[in-house]
Scaffold this active site. Structure first.
Site, PDB file in Angstrom:
ATOM      1  N   ASP A  66      20.262  81.853 115.226  1.00  0.00           N
ATOM      2  CA  ASP A  66      20.359  83.234 113.846  1.00  0.00           C
ATOM      3  C   ASP A  66      19.506  83.766 113.601  1.00  0.00           C
ATOM      4  O   ASP A  66      18.227  83.716 114.541  1.00  0.00           O
ATOM      5  CB  ASP A  66      21.066  82.713 112.770  1.00  0.00           C
ATOM      6  CG  ASP A  66      19.466  81.447 112.203  1.00  0.00           C
ATOM      7  OD1 ASP A  66      19.584  80.838 113.092  1.00  0.00           O
ATOM      8  OD2 ASP A  66      19.804  82.017 111.196  1.00  0.00           O
ATOM      9  N   GLU A 125      18.918  79.218 109.840  1.00  0.00           N
ATOM     10  CA  GLU A 125      17.259  79.029 110.050  1.00  0.00           C
ATOM     11  C   GLU A 125      16.820  80.012 109.450  1.00  0.00           C
ATOM     12  O   GLU A 125      16.014  79.859 108.467  1.00  0.00           O
ATOM     13  CB  GLU A 125      16.693  78.873 111.210  1.00  0.00           C
ATOM     14  CG  GLU A 125      15.614  78.374 111.293  1.00  0.00           C
ATOM     15  CD  GLU A 125      14.115  79.993 110.874  1.00  0.00           C
ATOM     16  OE1 GLU A 125      12.703  79.342 110.492  1.00  0.00           O
ATOM     17  OE2 GLU A 125      14.757  80.467 110.786  1.00  0.00           O
TER      18      GLU A 125
END
EC number: 3.5.1.18
Length: 365
Positions: A66, A125
């Site tokens: 991500d 994250e």
């Protein structure tokens, strides 16, 4: 597909946290001879890939696919990789699809490894980071499959490739102080209890105060005030209360209780409330541990640079691995453009990072 081509492909996924946009499926198919387990919780997708080569050490690589939103002002479309002057421009180039590409390809290509390789990949994250790596580790623990050692491929280098390996991270303590007074007219200060006047002579004992002297790998745990406010933005009424917000990036020397006890002693005699939240805990991997020595050797061999070991910077998912007892280090490309417009990574850096990880695996006896 070599590492640069693979890197370019995963940069095309518009994986703005927590959406992986299909990137994890692409990686699983790329490593088709690894056992794949997809884990989804609260809209977050995670992937665990594992392959046993022998009865030796269990080594893991961890990372996130991500990315943060790209924002405006890019010279090219942020999810259409642009190769220019030896760099590849795209959102996530440094943070951290370069690291993911390098360890995925290294795990595919490494020879003569006699242990077990596990890859832990998440799409959570850059956001809350509550249902990503942490969730994957819980499942690995339940199955008795926690790795002994791990590498998180976050971008760690600062000036030249190879200059920094992170062997720990500071923790983070967020705090709030509320001082209660008695509101009144400024013409009659004797009838008021002014929290601004109460805190003024004490601020020098709080703002910038070092809770410890630091250590070989940690800078001092410093109280950093981030916000002070009180009153009604008028000149003739004293405030009834004053609030202070602060953060302490703490080492393994200073605990939240140490911060609490210190502030209570400073504020003794005032009518106050103090709240603390440890959002992440500090950790330190022994510099003489197998993973630190092996990573240092691989980095120096490939880059020609003797890496420094430090714990600087913010938090990362390495903290979760440490909490589960995994000996963990972090190493990746230069981090000068992370989260920035025109984020980029050097092509040669990505190639050398792949070689570092391949060298690490093949010599991790």
């Amino acid at each position: 597909m070599d590492v640069v081509a693979f890197f370019t492909e995963i940069l095309k996924f518009r994986s703005i946290t927590p959406d992986d946009d299909g990137c994890l499926k692409f990686i699983a198919e790329f490593l088709g001879d690894f056992e794949a387990r997809f884990i989804e919780k609260n809209g977050v997708k995670n992937l665990i890939l594992s392959k046993r080569f022998g009865d030796g050490a269990h080594l893991a690589f961890a990372g996130h696919v991500d990315v943060v939103p790209p924002g405006e002002g890019w010279q090219s479309e942020p999810f259409t990789p642009l190769m220019k002057d030896g760099f590849i421009y795209a959102r996530g180039a440094q943070d951290m699809k370069s690291g993911v590409a390098a360890f995925v390809c290294a795990c595919r290509d490494a020879k003569n490894f006699n242990g077990r390789l596990t890859l832990i990949l998440t799409s959570d994250e850059e956001g809350d980071a509550l249902f990503g790596t942490l969730e994957a580790l819980k499942i690995l623990k339940e199955r008795g499959e926690l790795p002994q050692f791990a590498v998180v491929a976050e971008p760690t280098c600062t000036g030249v490739f190879g200059d920094t390996i992170k062997v720990g991270r500071r923790g983070s303590i967020n705090g709030k102080i509320l001082i209660r007074g008695v509101q009144g007219h400024v013409a009659y200060p004797e009838k008021c209890v002014n929290p601004v006047h109460q805190i003024a002579p004490l601020l020098s004992r709080i703002a910038g105060h070092d809770m410890d002297a630091g250590s070989e790998f940690f800078s001092p745990s410093k109280i950093v005030i981030t916000d002070i406010r009180g009153g009604m933005e008028v000149c003739n009424v004293t405030p009834s209360e004053l609030g202070i917000m602060f953060n302490v990036r703490n080492s393994d020397i200073t605990s939240a209780d140490d911060v609490k006890n210190y502030l209570q002693s400073v504020l003794e005699g005032l009518n106050f409330e103090l709240s603390l939240k440890q959002s992440s805990k500090p950790f330190l991997t022994d510099k003489d541990s197998k993973i630190v020595r092996a990573m240092s050797k691989a980095v120096q061999k490939i880059s020609g640079v003797a890496p420094q070991l430090n714990t600087k910077g913010g938090t990362s998912d390495a903290r979760y691995l440490a909490e589960f007892g995994v000996k963990v280090v972090e190493f990746g490309v230069i981090n000068d453009r992370i989260h920035a417009v025109d984020e980029r990574a050097g092509v040669k850096e990505v190639e050398r990072l792949y070689l570092v990880f391949k060298e690490l695996i093949e010599n991790f006896a």
